[in-house]
Design a protein around this motif. Structure first.
Motif, mmCIF file in Angstrom:
data_model
loop_
_atom_site.group_PDB
_atom_site.id
_atom_site.type_symbol
_atom_site.label_atom_id
_atom_site.label_comp_id
_atom_site.label_asym_id
_atom_site.label_seq_id
_atom_site.Cartn_x
_atom_site.Cartn_y
_atom_site.Cartn_z
ATOM 1 N N TRP A 91 36.871 132.963 30.822
ATOM 2 C CA TRP A 91 35.838 131.959 31.026
ATOM 3 C C TRP A 91 36.184 130.578 30.460
ATOM 4 O O TRP A 91 35.895 129.570 31.116
ATOM 5 N N PRO A 92 36.789 130.460 29.272
ATOM 6 C CA PRO A 92 37.110 129.110 28.779
ATOM 7 C C PRO A 92 37.995 128.315 29.741
ATOM 8 O O PRO A 92 37.728 127.138 30.014
ATOM 9 N N THR A 93 39.043 128.947 30.284
ATOM 10 C CA THR A 93 39.917 128.257 31.248
ATOM 11 C C THR A 93 39.178 127.946 32.531
ATOM 12 O O THR A 93 39.295 126.834 33.077
ATOM 13 N N LEU A 94 38.395 128.906 33.012
ATOM 14 C CA LEU A 94 37.644 128.696 34.253
ATOM 15 C C LEU A 94 36.619 127.591 34.086
ATOM 16 O O LEU A 94 36.452 126.738 34.975
ATOM 17 N N ARG A 95 35.926 127.577 32.956
ATOM 18 C CA ARG A 95 34.923 126.541 32.699
ATOM 19 C C ARG A 95 35.574 125.171 32.603
ATOM 20 O O ARG A 95 35.054 124.175 33.143
#
Length: 366
Positions: A91-95
């Motif tokens: 999620w951090p990379t996707l966000r």
């Protein structure tokens, strides 16, 4: 006259049309029911989708002497763990990529126009744009309209969020009872079938269940593998927003044939903004991944379980989208598969009865 088959058929048709006419006059009485069905339609669809995905796991755990309810709760715990891992690792990379994409969206049009300007000034490519100097302007206008549409759609964010809240609140509960009591549905449906055709009805229900299970499970497996292949390919060529574009492609590819084209559009646009060669390489990655999926993985996983002509699939997608929007597009193929199984089985029953009548001799009739 009452013994005439034609007369009785005409009476049945007249009675059916009369019921439809009277029903249309009191249709407003059903508005509350329709509102509830409309509210629960998406959660029910997603629950049915997840039911066929998780049912094999529940059966597997039951074979190892684990209670059905405990099996479902254990699967829920595993999903919670996978969600936590996703939240921590992915999620951090996707966000970050999603946020960067939203921030840079106003500059997409300018980036496209700059790339077209460079191509027009290049002697190698200028011959393709000769006599069409307004091409970059028209493409920029199309993209500008697309960005405007996306921006305006964000105004409906509150409605979207409320729908997501309803789905999150109802889906686990509906799915739990589907997994727990789903095996009781077939006997209930069989009891509604006339006793004479109950055996054939059981075969139809089993065929429908097998077709839906095979279609959903294999479709999910193929699209997840396709998304992984695209992500690896995008990383190799250095495409910006590689994870975001790969994640977007997974749900879009659930739409037969048309979905792969829709998923390719944002990839090619992002690649073209980076450079024309990046757009070409992005398209090459998509084609290679699609070919591996269609010619290597699909025959192994699907086999001959999905006996639907490609032209029929395209027509179903267009008709479903025209009548019911995105939901119609997604359910068009499964509904067609169910209708085909029912129609073919009923046709076999009718033909078998007629053959049996023909084989009865006059002496047997007496």
């Amino acid at each position: 006259m009452l013994q005439s088959k034609y007369f009785r058929t005409c009476l049945s048709i007249i009675a059916f049309l009369t019921i439809l006419y009277l029903g249309s006059k009191v249709f407003f009485l059903f508005n509350p029911v329709l509102a509830i069905l409309n509210l629960l339609l998406v959660p029910m669809m997603l629950s049915g989708f997840m039911y066929y995905l998780l049912r094999p796991l529940v059966k597997f755990l039951e074979k190892h002497n684990l209670n059905r309810a405990l099996s479902i709760l254990l699967i829920y715990l595993v999903f919670i763990g996978l969600f936590v891992l996703f939240w921590i690792l992915v999620w951090p990379t996707l966000r970050e990529q999603f946020q960067n994409f939203i921030d840079n969206m106003p500059y997409l049009v300018q980036g496209i126009q700059d790339q077209f300007t460079k191509l027009q000034s290049d002697p190698t490519f200028s011959r393709f744009f000769k006599g069409d100097t307004d091409l970059s302007v028209r493409v920029s206008e199309y993209l500008s309209n697309g960005v405007t549409w996306v921006t305006n759609s964000m105004s409906n964010l509150i409605g979207v969020i409320s729908s997501i809240v309803v789905i999150i609140a109802t889906l686990p509960v509906i799915l739990y009872y589907m997994l727990k009591d789903g095996h009781k549905l077939s006997p209930i449906l069989q009891s509604l079938i006339p006793r004479k055709y109950r055996k054939e009805g059981q075969v139809i229900l089993e065929d429908i269940d097998s077709a839906l299970s095979g279609f959903i499970v294999t479709r999910v497996l193929l699209n997840v593998v396709l998304g992984i292949m695209l992500y690896i390919g995008f990383l190799i060529i250095g495409l910006p927003y590689s994870l975001l574009l790969a994640v977007i492609s997974i749900p879009l590819n659930f739409i037969p044939y048309v979905g792969s084209l829709l998923a390719a559009v944002p990839v090619v646009i992002v690649g073209f903004i980076e450079s024309p060669s990046m757009a070409i390489w992005s398209l090459v990655i998509i084609v290679i991944a699609q070919q591996i999926q269609d010619n290597v993985l699909s025959p192994i996983i699907y086999g001959k379980s999905l006996d639907v002509h490609p032209l029929t699939t395209v027509v179903l997608v267009l008709v479903g989208g025209d009548f019911f929007g995105i939901i119609g597009v997604l359910i068009a193929l499964p509904v067609y598969m169910i209708a085909k199984i029912i129609f073919l089985r009923i046709y076999e029953i009718v033909i078998a009865e007629r053959v049996e009548e023909i084989q009865i001799t006059p002496e047997e009739k007496l």
